[in-house]
Design a protein around this motif. Sequence first.
Motif, short mmCIF file in Angstrom:
data_model
loop_
_atom_site.label_atom_id
_atom_site.label_comp_id
_atom_site.label_asym_id
_atom_site.label_seq_id
_atom_site.Cartn_x
_atom_site.Cartn_y
_atom_site.Cartn_z
N GLU A 82 4.96 -14.37 -31.67
CA GLU A 82 6.40 -14.62 -31.59
C GLU A 82 6.69 -16.09 -31.29
OE1 GLU A 82 9.11 -12.24 -31.40
OE2 GLU A 82 8.08 -10.32 -31.34
N GLU A 83 5.96 -16.66 -30.37
CA GLU A 83 6.17 -18.06 -30.01
C GLU A 83 5.84 -18.97 -31.19
OE1 GLU A 83 4.69 -21.37 -26.68
OE2 GLU A 83 3.97 -19.30 -26.59
N GLY A 84 4.77 -18.66 -31.89
CA GLY A 84 4.39 -19.47 -33.04
C GLY A 84 5.41 -19.37 -34.16
N ALA A 88 7.51 -22.39 -35.84
CA ALA A 88 7.44 -22.65 -37.28
C ALA A 88 8.82 -22.69 -37.92
CB ALA A 88 6.58 -21.58 -37.96
N MET A 89 9.77 -21.91 -37.40
CA MET A 89 11.10 -21.82 -37.99
C MET A 89 12.10 -22.79 -37.38
SD MET A 89 10.80 -19.51 -40.37
CE MET A 89 12.21 -18.48 -40.77
N THR A 90 11.68 -23.57 -36.40
CA THR A 90 12.59 -24.54 -35.77
C THR A 90 12.66 -25.80 -36.62
OG1 THR A 90 12.09 -23.71 -33.55
CG2 THR A 90 13.07 -25.91 -33.72
N VAL A 91 13.86 -26.12 -37.07
CA VAL A 91 14.06 -27.30 -37.91
C VAL A 91 13.96 -28.56 -37.05
CG1 VAL A 91 15.69 -28.54 -39.37
CG2 VAL A 91 15.52 -26.05 -39.53
N GLY A 92 13.12 -29.49 -37.48
CA GLY A 92 13.00 -30.76 -36.78
C GLY A 92 12.05 -30.74 -35.61
N ARG A 93 11.41 -29.61 -35.34
CA ARG A 93 10.47 -29.54 -34.22
C ARG A 93 9.20 -30.30 -34.54
NH1 ARG A 93 9.13 -24.93 -30.06
NH2 ARG A 93 7.07 -25.59 -29.33
N THR A 126 -1.35 -11.71 -35.47
CA THR A 126 -2.63 -12.29 -35.09
C THR A 126 -3.54 -11.15 -34.62
OG1 THR A 126 -2.15 -12.62 -32.73
CG2 THR A 126 -1.36 -14.31 -34.27
N ARG A 127 -4.76 -11.49 -34.28
CA ARG A 127 -5.69 -10.47 -33.79
C ARG A 127 -5.25 -9.91 -32.43
NH1 ARG A 127 -10.70 -9.71 -36.09
NH2 ARG A 127 -11.14 -11.02 -37.90
N ARG A 128 -4.41 -10.68 -31.73
CA ARG A 128 -4.02 -10.27 -30.38
C ARG A 128 -2.55 -9.92 -30.27
NH1 ARG A 128 -7.84 -14.30 -29.69
NH2 ARG A 128 -9.61 -13.73 -28.38
N SER A 129 -1.81 -10.00 -31.37
CA SER A 129 -0.37 -9.71 -31.29
C SER A 129 0.04 -8.79 -32.42
CB SER A 129 0.44 -11.00 -31.33
OG SER A 129 0.32 -11.63 -32.59
N ARG A 130 1.09 -8.03 -32.18
CA ARG A 130 1.60 -7.12 -33.20
C ARG A 130 2.36 -7.89 -34.26
NH1 ARG A 130 7.14 -5.02 -31.57
NH2 ARG A 130 7.89 -6.54 -30.06
#
Length: 517
Positions: A82-84, A88-93, A126-130
């Motif tokens: 979720e954090e990733g 990824a979707m934050t414009v200008g980050r 990921t392997r550790r996240s849903r």
Amino acid sequence: MAYEPGADWQYDVPTTGSTHLPPDAGYGRALTNQGYGFEVAVADLIDNSIDAEADEIVVHFLRDADRILTLLIIDNGKGMDEEGLDAAMTVGRRREYGEAALGMYGTGLKAASLSHASSLTVVSRTRRSRASGRRMTAEGIADGFRCDTVDPRYAQDLVDRYDGIIEWQGTVVRWDGVRAFQTVGRGQSDQFLSKAISRLETHLGLYLHRYLQRGLKLDIAVWDVSSGQPGLGEEVDHIAVEALDPFAYKVPGMAGYPRVYTAPVEGLGDVRMTAHIWPAKSKQAGFRQIGSLAERQGFYFYRNDRLVQAGGWNGLRNPEGHLVLARVAVDLPARDNSVLSLDVKKERVTVTPAFTLGVEKAVDPAGHTFQKCLTDAESAYRDGSRRSDVVRRPVTPPGKGLDPKIKRVIKEELPEKPGAEPITFAWGTLPPDQFFSLDRENNAVILNKAFRDDFNDGRRGGSNDAPVTKTLLYLLLEDCFGLGRWERGRQDRVDYWNTILMASVELQRARRAASPA
């Protein structure tokens, strides 16, 4: 620093403070109008997959009968939690890229996608996240860069749909409201997809050729959700993208090549350039099928093994017909510099005069200057122009149903009839004593589907199956298309070809039945 008024020139502009100015929602219009071509935009997204350590990627066109619905890119990379996804979707980050990364500016996912689609959805696990997902739309950007959270049940369903690629980790990027798809009229979707996939295959094969040569599995597929199993649809086309190496000649056009030159570039140091001279009149795909020969001469810049410029002299000289055999590979330095800069779309390198001055001073280990390479390329071109060639008869090109690798070789070996409708191959219902039939009105060869298993060793064949059988039929039947009056003699040939081929089919069946399981 404090400003002291005076007559002296101020080498630094004095300031009295600062403020942070986040982007206005109106920036979304600029974000979505950065001039990305369709193929360039898809390649930018595939770069993200490669950075995520994916070794299997599929570009998926979804259609519903005659409507093209959406485009998806699926990979088996390490995925995002979720954090990733939020990052990824934050414009200008701003984000940190490793030295070997293909990403650079952090805007490609959003800018490339929203340049072509009104809605961008990213689902990942990921392997550790849903499985989780985010969606960004043109309306959301206008509403203060709002990003929607995808229903986790749908996110999991989408990942499960592609479990053949995403096993424990991976990402799906989905484009909806693709503007090019919405312009396709009724009855034109096949023609549109054929051309779009051909251009995409060429672009990806060229710009990612080093990765493909190292084993990256990259496919382009078309699924029709209106047919096949309920809820799943049916695959109606599938091709594996092959490397289109712009330097893959069998024999160089001049002895002693390729040659490595070293250019002393001020502000950058020594830059290695590998100069190649293609053989004149080569018909190989890496020479002929990557665009205009005039545009493809010159520099080929690579960044971390990803081609970012395919041809052009970057101000060193103008393109010339006599130099179409000259190509020069240059790997961009890993560190940032002020001499060579890459545009945000990763398709053009801007150079300063320091680079062109360094190229003019470049020499190889034997002391030959770079000008010698250009002179040799001209000589190879002139010598090739004087040679006489056997003129091969133009043919009607092969189309859907024949593997792209075979189509590429045919294109290399035989000139195409200009404007000819390609010959397609399909399996259909025919009388039991007939192996094939000709649909001359639609330029199609129909094979009897009752014998399909015999030519696929009992396995389910895809749209490009039975390559040897289809290729032999193409060579046999090509001159039966594009004719005006259908002669009795030609029909007689088709009839006895069918009779002979039926005998071979029966023999094939008997041998399969007799062979141990």
